[in-house]
Design a protein around this motif. Structure first.
Motif, PDB file in Angstrom:
ATOM      1  N   TYR A 166       0.825  -1.215   0.000  1.00  0.00           N
ATOM      2  CA  TYR A 166       0.000   0.000   0.000  1.00  0.00           C
ATOM      3  C   TYR A 166       0.859   1.265   0.000  1.00  0.00           C
ATOM      4  O   TYR A 166       0.882   2.003  -0.982  1.00  0.00           O
ATOM      5  CB  TYR A 166      -0.955   0.002   1.191  1.00  0.00           C
ATOM      6  N   ILE A 220       1.782   3.503  -3.352  1.00  0.00           N
ATOM      7  CA  ILE A 220       1.299   4.878  -3.490  1.00  0.00           C
ATOM      8  C   ILE A 220       2.463   5.861  -3.574  1.00  0.00           C
ATOM      9  O   ILE A 220       2.436   6.815  -4.362  1.00  0.00           O
ATOM     10  CB  ILE A 220       0.346   5.228  -2.339  1.00  0.00           C
ATOM     11  N   LEU A 237      -6.568   3.552   4.528  1.00  0.00           N
ATOM     12  CA  LEU A 237      -7.260   4.599   3.779  1.00  0.00           C
ATOM     13  C   LEU A 237      -7.077   5.974   4.411  1.00  0.00           C
ATOM     14  O   LEU A 237      -7.189   6.998   3.731  1.00  0.00           O
ATOM     15  CB  LEU A 237      -8.738   4.258   3.649  1.00  0.00           C
ATOM     16  N   GLY A 272      -4.248   6.832   5.486  1.00  0.00           N
ATOM     17  CA  GLY A 272      -2.853   7.166   5.215  1.00  0.00           C
ATOM     18  C   GLY A 272      -1.983   7.132   6.451  1.00  0.00           C
ATOM     19  O   GLY A 272      -0.897   7.723   6.477  1.00  0.00           O
ATOM     20  N   ARG A 301      -9.194   0.924  -3.831  1.00  0.00           N
ATOM     21  CA  ARG A 301     -10.028   2.061  -3.439  1.00  0.00           C
ATOM     22  C   ARG A 301      -9.267   3.369  -3.615  1.00  0.00           C
ATOM     23  O   ARG A 301      -9.839   4.393  -4.013  1.00  0.00           O
ATOM     24  CB  ARG A 301     -10.511   1.883  -1.996  1.00  0.00           C
ATOM     25  N   TRP A 302      -7.957   3.347  -3.323  1.00  0.00           N
ATOM     26  CA  TRP A 302      -7.157   4.557  -3.552  1.00  0.00           C
ATOM     27  C   TRP A 302      -7.132   4.914  -5.036  1.00  0.00           C
ATOM     28  O   TRP A 302      -7.284   6.098  -5.397  1.00  0.00           O
ATOM     29  CB  TRP A 302      -5.727   4.334  -3.034  1.00  0.00           C
ATOM     30  N   ARG A 321     -10.437   6.430  -6.008  1.00  0.00           N
ATOM     31  CA  ARG A 321     -10.632   7.771  -5.434  1.00  0.00           C
ATOM     32  C   ARG A 321      -9.778   8.833  -6.112  1.00  0.00           C
ATOM     33  O   ARG A 321     -10.134  10.016  -6.120  1.00  0.00           O
ATOM     34  CB  ARG A 321     -10.310   7.746  -3.943  1.00  0.00           C
ATOM     35  N   ASN A 322      -8.639   8.430  -6.647  1.00  0.00           N
ATOM     36  CA  ASN A 322      -7.683   9.419  -7.157  1.00  0.00           C
ATOM     37  C   ASN A 322      -7.607   9.527  -8.672  1.00  0.00           C
ATOM     38  O   ASN A 322      -7.138  10.541  -9.192  1.00  0.00           O
ATOM     39  CB  ASN A 322      -6.292   9.112  -6.607  1.00  0.00           C
TER      40      ASN A 322
END
Length: 260
Positions: free
Chosen positions: A85, A89, A128, A130, A163-164, A167-168
């Motif tokens: 994760y 990212i 989520l 962060g 999901r990231w 969302r982005n």
């Protein structure tokens, strides 16, 4: 026209297959891994993520065309959280400025069909949010618990990752900058990571009981590489925030006619 790609996890598995495929097609690949790579970096640590950015920037003269954030672990440990994760990212966000000079910038992450499995809610919330410290602490609790608890770590990291991406991908930083950001979700792939899981017919049958793959069953890393190569090619100009399941039908079997 030759393009410059960054592929993390390039020393083995899907990353190695993807790097090889892109080189065969005449492209330049900057491989990133903890060993046997153009840029040696441990994405579980802040220093390793700094090394990633510095190494890729130096190797590319500050300009790349695509990011394939593929590095990952499947162990029931806190390290899996750090690389799957936060390391992924960091790869996408911190290398994104190097895409600015490309006429066709692209980015993709490797998730997993395990993102469909029930997550550990506490770990998912920390990811989520962060909060890497809280996520590592919760992963350590799961790691020290039952095997069933430890096994929640991998799927939860992949659930958080997709999901990231969702969302982005449509944000000004990605779609607004002309960068398609997507993910793939492989089923069971023949790699060093899965050797123990598919080493015997009994083990394969047990795994396929959890991960049904009616279309051609377990497949080679090269098949996932073809998809990653297309998603980061100039041909893909409009996919945005999609999680493409390359799983022999697992998604269709598990979720039926639901698309969400």
């Amino acid at each position: 026209m030759p393009r410059t790609y960054v592929v993390t996890g390039s020393a083995s598995g899907i990353g190695r297959a993807t790097a090889d495929l892109l080189v065969e097609r005449g492209h330049r690949v900057i491989g990133v891994d903890v060993h046997d790579a153009d840029v040696v970096a441990d994405l579980t640590t802040d220093d390793g993520r700094d090394a990633l950015v510095a190494g890729v920037t130096a190797a590319s003269d500050g300009r790349i065309d695509a990011i394939i954030a593929n590095a990952g672990l499947a162990t029931p440990t806190a390290k899996t959280v750090a690389v799957n994760y936060f390391g992924t990212i960091a790869t996408l966000e911190r290398l994104r400025p190097l895409l600015d000079g490309s006429p066709a910038p692209r980015a993709v992450a490797t998730a997993s069909m395990a993102s469909l499995f029930p997550p550990d809610d506490a770990l998912l919330d920390a990811l989520l949010a962060g909060d890497e410290r809280a996520a590592a602490a919760r992963a350590a609790e799961l790691e020290g618990g039952t095997p069933e608890q430890g096994n929640l770590i991998y799927g939860t990291t992949k659930r958080a990752l997709v999901r990231w991406v969702r969302r982005n991908a449509a944000s000004p930083q990605w779609a607004g900058a002309g960068i398609p950001l997507n993910a793939i979700a492989p089923g069971v792939v023949v790699t060093a990571m899965t050797q123990d899981l598919i080493g015997t017919q009994e083990a394969r049958d047990a795994l396929l009981g959890m991960v049904p793959m009616p279309l051609n069953g377990i497949f080679e890393a090269r098949d996932a590489a073809y998809l990653l190569a297309w998603l980061t090619s100039e041909e893909n100009a409009h996919l945005c925030g999609q999680v493409v399941f390359i799983d022999g039908g697992s998604d269709a079997v598990i979720r039926g006619d639901s698309t969400f």
